[in-house]
Write a protein that holds these residues in place. Structure first.
Motif, PDB file in Angstrom:
ATOM      1  N   SER A  49       0.580  -1.197   0.043  1.00 40.70           N
ATOM      2  CA  SER A  49      -0.045   0.028  -0.098  1.00 40.70           C
ATOM      3  C   SER A  49       0.725   1.260  -0.109  1.00 40.70           C
ATOM      4  O   SER A  49       0.329   2.297  -0.365  1.00 40.70           O
ATOM      5  CB  SER A  49      -0.751  -0.018   1.110  1.00 40.70           C
ATOM      6  OG  SER A  49      -0.198  -0.201   2.388  1.00 40.70           O
ATOM      7  N   GLY A  50       2.070   1.166   0.586  1.00 41.43           N
ATOM      8  CA  GLY A  50       3.025   2.436   0.583  1.00 41.43           C
ATOM      9  C   GLY A  50       3.315   2.878  -0.977  1.00 41.43           C
ATOM     10  O   GLY A  50       3.333   4.007  -1.042  1.00 41.43           O
ATOM     11  N   ILE A  51       3.622   1.850  -1.674  1.00 43.67           N
ATOM     12  CA  ILE A  51       4.094   2.433  -3.024  1.00 43.67           C
ATOM     13  C   ILE A  51       3.011   2.993  -3.699  1.00 43.67           C
ATOM     14  O   ILE A  51       3.060   4.223  -4.431  1.00 43.67           O
ATOM     15  CB  ILE A  51       4.379   1.275  -4.057  1.00 43.67           C
ATOM     16  CG1 ILE A  51       5.271   1.758  -5.218  1.00 43.67           C
ATOM     17  CG2 ILE A  51       3.633   0.190  -4.061  1.00 43.67           C
ATOM     18  CD1 ILE A  51       5.949   0.816  -6.022  1.00 43.67           C
ATOM     19  N   ILE A  52       1.558   2.844  -3.525  1.00 47.70           N
ATOM     20  CA  ILE A  52       0.514   3.320  -4.094  1.00 47.70           C
ATOM     21  C   ILE A  52       0.132   4.469  -3.351  1.00 47.70           C
ATOM     22  O   ILE A  52      -0.026   5.607  -4.087  1.00 47.70           O
ATOM     23  CB  ILE A  52      -0.801   2.258  -3.830  1.00 47.70           C
ATOM     24  CG1 ILE A  52      -0.632   1.156  -4.718  1.00 47.70           C
ATOM     25  CG2 ILE A  52      -2.085   3.021  -4.274  1.00 47.70           C
ATOM     26  CD1 ILE A  52      -1.544  -0.077  -4.620  1.00 47.70           C
ATOM     27  N   TYR A  53       0.293   4.568  -2.107  1.00 47.30           N
ATOM     28  CA  TYR A  53       0.044   5.880  -1.350  1.00 47.30           C
ATOM     29  C   TYR A  53       1.045   6.973  -1.910  1.00 47.30           C
ATOM     30  O   TYR A  53       0.595   8.136  -2.352  1.00 47.30           O
ATOM     31  CB  TYR A  53       0.351   5.951   0.319  1.00 47.30           C
ATOM     32  CG  TYR A  53       0.336   6.908   0.983  1.00 47.30           C
ATOM     33  CD1 TYR A  53      -0.749   7.537   1.307  1.00 47.30           C
ATOM     34  CD2 TYR A  53       1.629   7.661   1.450  1.00 47.30           C
ATOM     35  CE1 TYR A  53      -0.522   8.712   2.040  1.00 47.30           C
ATOM     36  CE2 TYR A  53       1.724   8.371   2.164  1.00 47.30           C
ATOM     37  CZ  TYR A  53       0.435   9.057   2.702  1.00 47.30           C
ATOM     38  OH  TYR A  53       0.715  10.391   3.377  1.00 47.30           O
ATOM     39  N   MET A  54       2.301   6.543  -2.227  1.00 47.41           N
ATOM     40  CA  MET A  54       3.142   7.546  -2.579  1.00 47.41           C
ATOM     41  C   MET A  54       3.176   7.989  -3.953  1.00 47.41           C
ATOM     42  O   MET A  54       3.196   9.122  -4.440  1.00 47.41           O
ATOM     43  CB  MET A  54       4.488   7.049  -2.248  1.00 47.41           C
ATOM     44  CG  MET A  54       4.944   6.967  -1.147  1.00 47.41           C
ATOM     45  SD  MET A  54       4.942   8.796   0.214  1.00 47.41           S
ATOM     46  CE  MET A  54       6.350   9.356  -0.791  1.00 47.41           C
ATOM     47  N   ALA A  55       2.459   6.976  -4.796  1.00 44.40           N
ATOM     48  CA  ALA A  55       2.353   7.228  -6.440  1.00 44.40           C
ATOM     49  C   ALA A  55       1.363   8.440  -6.523  1.00 44.40           C
ATOM     50  O   ALA A  55       1.470   9.272  -7.391  1.00 44.40           O
ATOM     51  CB  ALA A  55       1.982   5.977  -6.926  1.00 44.40           C
ATOM     52  N   TYR A  56       0.342   8.507  -5.418  1.00 39.59           N
ATOM     53  CA  TYR A  56      -0.828   9.125  -5.820  1.00 39.59           C
ATOM     54  C   TYR A  56      -0.538  10.595  -5.105  1.00 39.59           C
ATOM     55  O   TYR A  56      -0.670  11.477  -5.783  1.00 39.59           O
ATOM     56  CB  TYR A  56      -2.192   8.799  -4.952  1.00 39.59           C
ATOM     57  CG  TYR A  56      -2.905   7.697  -5.559  1.00 39.59           C
ATOM     58  CD1 TYR A  56      -4.213   8.584  -6.372  1.00 39.59           C
ATOM     59  CD2 TYR A  56      -2.792   6.659  -6.031  1.00 39.59           C
ATOM     60  CE1 TYR A  56      -5.140   7.781  -7.123  1.00 39.59           C
ATOM     61  CE2 TYR A  56      -3.585   5.858  -6.726  1.00 39.59           C
ATOM     62  CZ  TYR A  56      -4.831   6.487  -7.416  1.00 39.59           C
ATOM     63  OH  TYR A  56      -5.674   5.771  -8.079  1.00 39.59           O
ATOM     64  N   ARG A  57       0.624  10.214  -4.091  1.00 41.24           N
ATOM     65  CA  ARG A  57       0.966  11.602  -3.699  1.00 41.24           C
ATOM     66  C   ARG A  57       1.802  12.275  -4.522  1.00 41.24           C
ATOM     67  O   ARG A  57       1.941  13.554  -4.792  1.00 41.24           O
ATOM     68  CB  ARG A  57       1.950  11.217  -2.116  1.00 41.24           C
ATOM     69  CG  ARG A  57       2.432  12.471  -1.605  1.00 41.24           C
ATOM     70  CD  ARG A  57       3.089  11.946  -0.229  1.00 41.24           C
ATOM     71  NE  ARG A  57       3.487  13.241   0.569  1.00 41.24           N
ATOM     72  CZ  ARG A  57       4.367  13.058   1.663  1.00 41.24           C
ATOM     73  NH1 ARG A  57       4.236  11.923   2.268  1.00 41.24           N
ATOM     74  NH2 ARG A  57       4.928  13.977   2.154  1.00 41.24           N
ATOM     75  N   ALA A  58       2.739  11.583  -5.174  1.00 40.17           N
ATOM     76  CA  ALA A  58       3.491  12.343  -6.553  1.00 40.17           C
ATOM     77  C   ALA A  58       2.671  12.813  -7.491  1.00 40.17           C
ATOM     78  O   ALA A  58       3.024  13.962  -8.097  1.00 40.17           O
ATOM     79  CB  ALA A  58       4.479  11.263  -7.142  1.00 40.17           C
TER      80      ALA A  58
END
Length: 358
Positions: free
Chosen positions: A250-259
């Motif tokens: 979930s961390g990579i998805i969270y950060m992808a949206y944040r980017a």
């Protein structure tokens, strides 16, 4: 064809492949339709070195170079291409009908045994021209010739790529020839051709292959999300990780949206109820696919999530022992709970409005 299957007594199964001068398929490769678009990927891929002594002695030199060349460029394991060539026509050495001219009893032709209809409607097609099929010009002579190994091997690579390779080899091979015994035989041969006995996953991790995926995304926001996630491949999994050196699922998805300037929940348990539910088959790039990941998770509380980047493929950070972050297939994975679209959550819609993106 001669395949020796030696079944051990203590529950151990040892499969021994005896390479024969003739390894022709007992029925044709029923190839699914498709187009020639999107076949090649890039020239700048790691040099192919995983060649066993079996491969060197069994595969004609010109065929070996073609398998390696087109495997490298399209992102399909060269060993699998070579195994298909072995299983179909013994790398073009067969003298049976349809290999060097005409067709066999089922209409298959050439060293990789394409149906003429799947190749493009006729055995030789001028390039460029309009047609529906996998006809390819692998030697740049202006003709896609089903009997020419350079052309046929490139066409086979495109066919396998379109249907799941390099990640979902069983699906890709089953489309190539609708029989599980065929699939298993090809995989046995492919492992024999690799010096380390494995079916490695090469070019899907090469950023040069990402351009069509990112460009095909429906919006600029989704393109930013995908570009970030794809750039993290090769980094390790770490529980609770949000980068920059490691991530969890979930961390990579969270950060992808944040980017992309968007805020969504951090954990899988928070992301599952957050997005609008999407029916199977209507998922799009940027959507999330959730899985029941075992103890402590369920259909109402999934424990694993991947980011969909193209039809049937996702980026995922799976587990510590599962290898680095990578692009994988999801449609044939067990325990899929469902799909969601975070971009349709009212909070995210509001964020998009504030960014002037709606």
């Amino acid at each position: 064809m001669r395949i020796a299957l030696l079944i051990g007594l203590a529950g151990v199964v040892l499969v021994t492949l005896i390479m024969a001068p003739m390894l022709m398929s007992t029925f044709p490769s029923f190839l699914g339709g498709g187009s020639t678009a999107g076949g090649d990927c890039t020239d700048t891929v790691t040099k192919v070195t995983n060649v066993s002594t079996t491969a060197q002695s069994d595969i004609p030199a010109n065929y070996l170079e073609l398998y390696k060349k087109w495997g490298k460029k399209t992102g399909v394991q060269w060993t699998v291409l070579a195994a298909v060539g072995k299983r179909e026509t013994d790398h073009g050495r067969s003298n049976l009908a349809g290999v060097k001219s005409g067709t066999n009893y089922a209409g298959a032709a050439g060293p990789m045994q394409f149906l003429i209809s799947t190749w493009g409607g006729k055995a030789k097609i001028k390039i460029p021209s309009k047609f529906s099929g996998y006809a390819s010009d692998g030697d740049d002579d202006g003709v896609a010739d089903v009997y020419n190994p350079a052309d046929a091997i490139l066409g086979a690579a495109k066919m396998l790529k379109r249907n799941g390779a390099p990640g979902d080899l069983k699906r890709a091979l089953f489309v190539y020839n609708h029989a599980m015994w065929y699939v298993e035989q090809v995989l046995v041969i492919a492992r024999r051709y690799a010096s380390d006995g494995t079916l490695e996953l090469p070019p899907d991790s090469n950023p040069a292959c990402d351009t069509p995926i990112v460009e095909a995304a429906p919006t600029d926001i989704v393109r930013k999300i995908l570009a970030y996630a794809l750039a993290q491949r090769g980094k390790p999994y770490r529980w609770g990780g949000t980068g920059p050196d490691a991530f969890d699922c979930s961390g990579i998805i969270y950060m992808a949206y944040r980017a992309a300037g968007l805020s969504i929940p951090r954990t899988t348990f928070g992301q599952w109820p957050f997005g609008a539910k999407v029916t199977k088959g209507s998922e799009q790039p940027g959507d999330l696919v959730f899985f029941n990941a075992g103890p402590g998770t369920s259909s109402s509380s999934p424990g694993h999530v991947g980011l969909i980047v193209s039809p049937g493929k996702m980026v995922e950070a799976r587990c510590t022992l599962c290898g680095p972050i990578k692009m994988t297939t999801y449609r044939d994975r067990p325990n899929i709970v469902g799909y969601t679209r975070p971009l349709q959550n009212p909070t995210v819609v509001g964020q998009l409005k504030r960014l002037g993106l709606t």
